[in-house]
Design a protein around this motif. Structure first.
Motif, short mmCIF file in Angstrom:
data_model
loop_
_atom_site.label_atom_id
_atom_site.label_comp_id
_atom_site.label_asym_id
_atom_site.label_seq_id
_atom_site.Cartn_x
_atom_site.Cartn_y
_atom_site.Cartn_z
N ARG A 208 0.83 -1.20 0.00
CA ARG A 208 0.00 0.00 0.00
C ARG A 208 0.87 1.26 0.00
N ARG A 209 2.18 1.08 0.15
CA ARG A 209 3.11 2.21 0.22
C ARG A 209 3.98 2.26 -1.02
N ASP B 201 -2.20 -1.74 -9.99
CA ASP B 201 -3.57 -2.23 -9.94
C ASP B 201 -4.16 -2.35 -11.35
N SER B 202 -3.91 -1.33 -12.18
CA SER B 202 -4.44 -1.35 -13.55
C SER B 202 -3.86 -2.49 -14.36
N THR C 275 10.45 -8.50 -4.86
CA THR C 275 10.86 -8.00 -3.56
C THR C 275 9.61 -7.70 -2.75
N TYR C 276 9.77 -7.75 -1.43
CA TYR C 276 8.64 -7.63 -0.51
C TYR C 276 9.05 -6.79 0.69
N ARG C 277 8.05 -6.20 1.34
CA ARG C 277 8.29 -5.58 2.64
C ARG C 277 7.15 -5.97 3.57
N ARG C 278 7.50 -6.05 4.84
CA ARG C 278 6.50 -6.38 5.85
C ARG C 278 5.81 -5.08 6.25
N ARG D 263 4.04 -7.91 1.79
CA ARG D 263 3.44 -7.26 0.62
C ARG D 263 4.48 -7.18 -0.49
N VAL D 264 4.05 -7.37 -1.73
CA VAL D 264 4.93 -7.27 -2.89
C VAL D 264 5.23 -5.80 -3.16
N THR D 265 6.51 -5.49 -3.40
CA THR D 265 6.90 -4.11 -3.73
C THR D 265 7.43 -3.98 -5.15
#
Length: 132
Positions: A36-37, A56-57, A112-115, A121-123
Protein backbone atom coordinates in the motif's frame (compact mmCIF):
# COMPACT_ATOMS: atom_id res chain seq x y z
CA UNK A 1 9.84 -21.76 12.66
CA UNK A 2 12.34 -19.11 11.49
CA UNK A 3 11.36 -15.88 9.77
CA UNK A 4 12.74 -17.30 6.49
CA UNK A 5 10.66 -20.46 6.90
CA UNK A 6 7.51 -18.48 7.69
CA UNK A 7 8.07 -16.23 4.66
CA UNK A 8 8.62 -19.23 2.37
CA UNK A 9 5.40 -20.81 3.63
CA UNK A 10 3.56 -17.56 2.78
CA UNK A 11 5.08 -17.57 -0.73
CA UNK A 12 4.02 -21.18 -1.32
CA UNK A 13 0.48 -20.66 0.00
CA UNK A 14 -1.05 -17.16 0.06
CA UNK A 15 1.09 -15.66 -2.71
CA UNK A 16 0.85 -18.74 -4.95
CA UNK A 17 -2.94 -18.92 -4.44
CA UNK A 18 -3.33 -15.21 -5.29
CA UNK A 19 -1.26 -15.54 -8.44
CA UNK A 20 -3.20 -18.62 -9.50
CA UNK A 21 -6.41 -16.61 -9.11
CA UNK A 22 -4.94 -13.97 -11.45
CA UNK A 23 -4.30 -16.64 -14.09
CA UNK A 24 -7.90 -17.75 -13.63
CA UNK A 25 -9.17 -14.22 -14.33
CA UNK A 26 -9.53 -12.81 -10.79
CA UNK A 27 -7.11 -9.96 -9.96
CA UNK A 28 -8.47 -9.18 -6.46
CA UNK A 29 -6.38 -11.62 -4.37
CA UNK A 30 -3.18 -10.62 -6.16
CA UNK A 31 -3.90 -6.90 -5.89
CA UNK A 32 -4.51 -7.35 -2.16
CA UNK A 33 -0.97 -8.66 -1.66
CA UNK A 34 0.75 -5.64 -3.18
CA UNK A 35 2.18 -2.94 -0.94
CA UNK A 36 0.00 0.00 0.00
CA UNK A 37 3.11 2.21 0.22
CA UNK A 38 5.22 3.63 -2.57
CA UNK A 39 7.46 2.83 -4.23
CA UNK A 40 6.01 -0.17 -6.06
CA UNK A 41 6.88 -1.29 -9.57
CA UNK A 42 6.24 -4.06 -12.04
CA UNK A 43 8.34 -4.96 -15.07
CA UNK A 44 6.40 -7.67 -16.80
CA UNK A 45 6.56 -9.76 -19.93
CA UNK A 46 3.72 -7.67 -21.46
CA UNK A 47 3.22 -4.59 -19.28
CA UNK A 48 5.21 -2.31 -16.98
CA UNK A 49 3.86 -0.21 -14.11
CA UNK A 50 5.19 2.38 -11.69
CA UNK A 51 3.12 3.19 -8.62
CA UNK A 52 0.26 1.44 -6.87
CA UNK A 53 -2.44 2.79 -9.20
CA UNK A 54 -0.58 1.61 -12.31
CA UNK A 55 0.14 -1.79 -10.74
CA UNK A 56 -3.57 -2.23 -9.94
CA UNK A 57 -4.44 -1.35 -13.55
CA UNK A 58 -1.90 -3.80 -14.97
CA UNK A 59 -3.06 -6.64 -12.71
CA UNK A 60 -6.66 -6.00 -13.76
CA UNK A 61 -5.66 -5.92 -17.45
CA UNK A 62 -3.68 -9.16 -17.09
CA UNK A 63 -6.55 -10.95 -15.37
CA UNK A 64 -8.77 -9.95 -18.28
CA UNK A 65 -6.52 -11.88 -20.64
CA UNK A 66 -6.38 -15.09 -18.55
CA UNK A 67 -8.91 -17.81 -17.76
CA UNK A 68 -9.25 -21.53 -17.15
CA UNK A 69 -6.10 -21.92 -15.07
CA UNK A 70 -5.60 -25.66 -14.62
CA UNK A 71 -2.20 -25.45 -12.95
CA UNK A 72 0.02 -22.84 -11.33
CA UNK A 73 3.13 -23.67 -9.33
CA UNK A 74 5.87 -21.47 -7.93
CA UNK A 75 9.31 -23.10 -7.96
CA UNK A 76 11.39 -21.06 -5.52
CA UNK A 77 15.03 -21.05 -6.59
CA UNK A 78 16.25 -18.71 -3.85
CA UNK A 79 14.83 -16.45 -1.18
CA UNK A 80 15.95 -14.38 1.76
CA UNK A 81 14.52 -12.29 4.56
CA UNK A 82 16.43 -9.41 6.15
CA UNK A 83 14.37 -7.65 8.80
CA UNK A 84 11.22 -6.33 7.14
CA UNK A 85 12.47 -6.91 3.58
CA UNK A 86 12.52 -10.10 1.52
CA UNK A 87 13.16 -11.32 -2.01
CA UNK A 88 12.48 -14.35 -4.19
CA UNK A 89 13.81 -15.69 -7.46
CA UNK A 90 11.39 -18.22 -8.95
CA UNK A 91 10.12 -20.09 -11.92
CA UNK A 92 6.34 -19.93 -12.29
CA UNK A 93 4.87 -22.90 -14.14
CA UNK A 94 1.50 -22.00 -15.66
CA UNK A 95 -1.25 -23.84 -17.55
CA UNK A 96 -4.05 -21.42 -18.46
CA UNK A 97 -5.93 -19.90 -21.36
CA UNK A 98 -4.40 -16.69 -22.66
CA UNK A 99 -6.76 -14.64 -24.81
CA UNK A 100 -8.91 -17.78 -25.13
CA UNK A 101 -6.07 -20.08 -26.23
CA UNK A 102 -4.84 -22.86 -23.92
CA UNK A 103 -1.14 -22.46 -23.13
CA UNK A 104 1.51 -24.07 -20.96
CA UNK A 105 4.59 -21.98 -20.22
CA UNK A 106 7.10 -20.89 -17.59
CA UNK A 107 7.91 -17.41 -16.36
CA UNK A 108 11.11 -16.36 -14.66
CA UNK A 109 10.19 -13.98 -11.81
CA UNK A 110 12.12 -11.96 -9.26
CA UNK A 111 10.12 -10.18 -6.57
CA UNK A 112 10.86 -8.00 -3.56
CA UNK A 113 8.64 -7.63 -0.51
CA UNK A 114 8.29 -5.58 2.64
CA UNK A 115 6.50 -6.38 5.85
CA UNK A 116 3.67 -3.92 6.51
CA UNK A 117 1.63 -4.17 9.69
CA UNK A 118 2.93 -7.70 10.20
CA UNK A 119 2.03 -8.96 6.69
CA UNK A 120 4.21 -9.47 3.63
CA UNK A 121 3.44 -7.26 0.62
CA UNK A 122 4.93 -7.27 -2.89
CA UNK A 123 6.90 -4.11 -3.73
CA UNK A 124 8.48 -5.03 -7.06
CA UNK A 125 8.13 -7.75 -9.68
CA UNK A 126 10.20 -8.47 -12.74
CA UNK A 127 8.96 -11.35 -14.86
CA UNK A 128 9.67 -12.65 -18.32
CA UNK A 129 9.00 -15.71 -20.43
CA UNK A 130 11.49 -18.56 -20.29
CA UNK A 131 12.36 -19.34 -23.90
CA UNK A 132 12.74 -23.03 -24.79
Amino acid sequence: MTDRDSFLTWVRTDLQDAQRALYDGDPAPCRALWSRREPVSLLGAWYNALGREDVDSVLTALAGRFSACTSFRVEVLSHDVVGDAACTACFEHISASVDGEARVYTLRATQTYRREDGAWRVTHRHGDLVQA
